[in-house]
Design an enzyme around this catalytic site. Structure first.
Site, PDB file in Angstrom:
ATOM      1  N   ARG A  49     -36.654 -21.997  -9.285  1.00  0.00           N
ATOM      2  CA  ARG A  49     -35.642 -22.075 -10.345  1.00  0.00           C
ATOM      3  C   ARG A  49     -36.258 -21.966 -11.740  1.00  0.00           C
ATOM      4  O   ARG A  49     -35.587 -21.612 -12.705  1.00  0.00           O
ATOM      5  CB  ARG A  49     -34.903 -23.421 -10.209  1.00  0.00           C
ATOM      6  CG  ARG A  49     -33.576 -23.451 -10.931  1.00  0.00           C
ATOM      7  CD  ARG A  49     -32.750 -24.662 -10.529  1.00  0.00           C
ATOM      8  NE  ARG A  49     -33.466 -25.906 -10.743  1.00  0.00           N
ATOM      9  CZ  ARG A  49     -33.570 -26.898  -9.863  1.00  0.00           C
ATOM     10  NH1 ARG A  49     -32.980 -26.822  -8.695  1.00  0.00           N
ATOM     11  NH2 ARG A  49     -34.255 -27.986 -10.136  1.00  0.00           N
ATOM     12  N   TYR A 102     -17.204 -15.743 -30.926  1.00  0.00           N
ATOM     13  CA  TYR A 102     -16.745 -15.213 -29.635  1.00  0.00           C
ATOM     14  C   TYR A 102     -15.813 -16.240 -28.967  1.00  0.00           C
ATOM     15  O   TYR A 102     -16.170 -17.426 -28.844  1.00  0.00           O
ATOM     16  CB  TYR A 102     -17.999 -14.947 -28.798  1.00  0.00           C
ATOM     17  CG  TYR A 102     -17.785 -14.494 -27.389  1.00  0.00           C
ATOM     18  CD1 TYR A 102     -17.072 -13.325 -27.117  1.00  0.00           C
ATOM     19  CD2 TYR A 102     -18.316 -15.212 -26.322  1.00  0.00           C
ATOM     20  CE1 TYR A 102     -16.895 -12.904 -25.810  1.00  0.00           C
ATOM     21  CE2 TYR A 102     -18.148 -14.791 -25.017  1.00  0.00           C
ATOM     22  CZ  TYR A 102     -17.427 -13.634 -24.775  1.00  0.00           C
ATOM     23  OH  TYR A 102     -17.247 -13.220 -23.478  1.00  0.00           O
ATOM     24  N   ASP A 174     -25.469 -16.061 -32.981  1.00  0.00           N
ATOM     25  CA  ASP A 174     -25.245 -15.097 -31.900  1.00  0.00           C
ATOM     26  C   ASP A 174     -25.560 -13.719 -32.477  1.00  0.00           C
ATOM     27  O   ASP A 174     -24.841 -13.207 -33.341  1.00  0.00           O
ATOM     28  CB  ASP A 174     -23.801 -15.184 -31.398  1.00  0.00           C
ATOM     29  CG  ASP A 174     -23.589 -14.316 -30.158  1.00  0.00           C
ATOM     30  OD1 ASP A 174     -24.170 -13.214 -30.103  1.00  0.00           O
ATOM     31  OD2 ASP A 174     -22.829 -14.720 -29.261  1.00  0.00           O
ATOM     32  N   LYS A 199     -25.186  -6.853 -22.725  1.00  0.00           N
ATOM     33  CA  LYS A 199     -24.715  -5.684 -23.481  1.00  0.00           C
ATOM     34  C   LYS A 199     -25.798  -4.604 -23.524  1.00  0.00           C
ATOM     35  O   LYS A 199     -25.988  -3.882 -22.581  1.00  0.00           O
ATOM     36  CB  LYS A 199     -24.266  -6.107 -24.875  1.00  0.00           C
ATOM     37  CG  LYS A 199     -23.432  -7.384 -24.917  1.00  0.00           C
ATOM     38  CD  LYS A 199     -22.095  -7.221 -24.251  1.00  0.00           C
ATOM     39  CE  LYS A 199     -21.334  -8.535 -24.260  1.00  0.00           C
ATOM     40  NZ  LYS A 199     -20.223  -8.575 -23.349  1.00  0.00           N
TER      41      LYS A 199
HETATM   42  C1  LIG Z   1     -20.871 -11.796 -29.276  1.00  0.00           C
HETATM   43  C2  LIG Z   1     -20.865 -12.161 -27.838  1.00  0.00           C
HETATM   44  N1  LIG Z   1     -21.525 -13.261 -27.451  1.00  0.00           N
HETATM   45  C3  LIG Z   1     -21.550 -13.632 -26.159  1.00  0.00           C
HETATM   46  C4  LIG Z   1     -20.895 -12.916 -25.204  1.00  0.00           C
HETATM   47  C5  LIG Z   1     -20.918 -13.396 -23.777  1.00  0.00           C
HETATM   48  O1  LIG Z   1     -21.756 -12.618 -23.009  1.00  0.00           O
HETATM   49  P1  LIG Z   1     -21.624 -12.611 -21.415  1.00  0.00           P
HETATM   50  O2  LIG Z   1     -20.499 -11.710 -21.090  1.00  0.00           O
HETATM   51  O3  LIG Z   1     -22.941 -12.129 -20.947  1.00  0.00           O
HETATM   52  O4  LIG Z   1     -21.357 -14.032 -20.998  1.00  0.00           O
HETATM   53  C6  LIG Z   1     -20.194 -11.760 -25.547  1.00  0.00           C
HETATM   54  C7  LIG Z   1     -19.471 -10.978 -24.518  1.00  0.00           C
HETATM   55  O5  LIG Z   1     -18.627 -10.158 -24.801  1.00  0.00           O
HETATM   56  C8  LIG Z   1     -20.165 -11.386 -26.906  1.00  0.00           C
HETATM   57  O6  LIG Z   1     -19.481 -10.310 -27.321  1.00  0.00           O
END
Ligand SMILES: Cc1ncc(COP(=O)(O)O)c(C=O)c1O
Length: 379
Positions: A49, A102, A174, A199
């Site tokens: 892990r 988000y 983020d 992404k």
């Molecule tokens: C700015 C942002 N942060 C976090 C996330 C979350 O990522 P995940 O889909 O890998 O959980 C996203 C997903 O669309 C996002 O656009």
């Protein structure tokens, strides 16, 4: 060394006769020891892990990307966000979260943190040094998302970092939008940079992954300890895929950046479009901050349509042939969503028409424009 060169070489095994070009995937929950003392002497990784060589190589790549002192890998971008917060709050704390964050991060704050006695206050993304007025004795974290992934506000990170540092508050950014290529929050003083590696790093819309990169070793250890306590772990196969994505990251992002910019400029001249929200355009309300703090842009931007019915919006999106409806970005394929059903804001951004988010993939730009031209005719 330029990033494209760095990412072609980082985390690879030493070159010798017949060596593999990338680290191997070691699938193991159990790690074995021939000496009993090694089980408890703290000198070794003792359980699957906690990672493997391919995880180490990937963490190294993320640290190189952001000038980080340490990185914790997580199973999704959302868990990277929630882990960063959990590592830095306790009962009775107050945290400040950008209103442009988000949606699922808001959901976490409003449904989980609240249960543990942590209060979340949403601040307008353009607050800048005004954040100082919201700081309380018990404020422990400030969360930023710059630009906001639907509405693309650019935040004044240096001003927020300055206010936070005076009160020993952890700043978490983020940084998914920029892939870490055109924005460097840790260099601007943030404590943590978070990526939804799902992404651009995955790049092919088939892996979920996240990374928490810390500016200091102390912060990295704090995050890692909580990750271990929570049982956070990622599959070596997924880690391998994300490391593979690093190899072509710069080339893909460069092309997607150019395509998005070209499409945004095309929209700006279209009579059915009220507004284009792209930080690299001088019409963007925070263009000056983008010019100061960013070195480029990305595949993702939004447009505001002239006021029309929801049915018209749905029809427009359904008439697109190349842009499928889907909630992501940074992959090889173009995507589109209408944002209004998911826009939850405490401070109304007042778009004045339906907000549509566009994620450019790797298709040809002329094909993309033709697709939008034929679909817009239906409006
Ligand atoms: C700015 C942002 N942060 C976090 C996330 C979350 O990522 P995940 O889909 O890998 O959980 C996203 C997903 O669309 C996002 O656009």
């Amino acid at each position: 060394m330029k990033k494209s060169t760095k990412f072609a070489h980082i985390g690879r095994p030493p070159i010798k006769a017949g060596a593999g070009v990338n680290p191997s995937v070691m699938r193991a929950s159990t790690l074995l020891f021939d000496k009993a003392d090694d089980l408890y002497n703290g000198k070794h990784r003792i359980y699957g892990r906690h990672g493997s060589p391919v995880h180490d190589a990937l963490s190294q790549a993320f640290c190189a990307l952001e000038n980080g002192a340490g990185c914790t890998l997580t199973p999704s971008g959302l868990s990277a966000n929630t882990l960063s917060v959990l590592a830095n709050v306790m009962t009775g704390d107050h945290i400040l979260v950008s209103d442009s964050s988000y949606g699922p991060v808001r959901h976490f704050c409003d449904t989980v943190l609240v249960k543990f006695g942590v209060e979340t206050e949403y601040y307008p993304p353009d607050i800048g040094e005004g954040i100082g007025r919201l700081i309380r004795n018990n404020t422990s974290c400030i969360l930023l998302e710059s630009p906001g992934s639907l509405s693309l506000e650019i935040q004044d990170l240096p001003a927020i970092v300055k206010a936070a540092a005076a009160h020993d508050i952890t700043t978490i950014v983020d940084n998914t939008w920029s892939a870490g290529l055109v924005y460097a929050p840790l260099d601007l003083g943030a404590d943590i940079s978070v990526h939804a590696a799902t992404k651009y790093f995955g790049g092919h819309s088939d892996v979920l992954f996240g990374a928490v990169i810390s500016r200091t070793k102390k912060q990295a250890r704090k995050v890692e300890k909580v990750a271990i306590a929570l049982g956070n772990s990622t599959s070596p196969d997924d880690a391998y895929q994300i490391l593979r994505g690093f190899r072509t990251l710069v080339t893909r992002c460069d092309q997607q950046e150019q395509t998005a910019l070209s499409l945004a400029k095309w929209f700006a001249k279209h009579d059915k479009i009220k507004r284009v929200i792209h930080p690299a355009l001088s019409s963007h309300p925070n263009h000056d901050l983008w010019q100061r703090d960013f070195t480029g842009s990305a595949c993702l931007f939004s447009i505001v349509l002239k006021p029309c019915s929801e049915q018209d919006v749905l029809k427009l999106l359904d008439n697109l042939k190349l842009f499928a409806k889907g909630f992501s970005f940074g992959g090889f394929e173009s995507l589109v969503i209408h944002c209004d059903p998911q826009l939850t804001r405490n401070h109304d951004p007042k778009f004045g028409g339906p907000l549509i988010r566009i994620a450019c993939g790797l298709e040809d730009i002329e094909d993309m424009k033709n697709d939008w031209a034929q679909a817009l005719k239906t409006l």
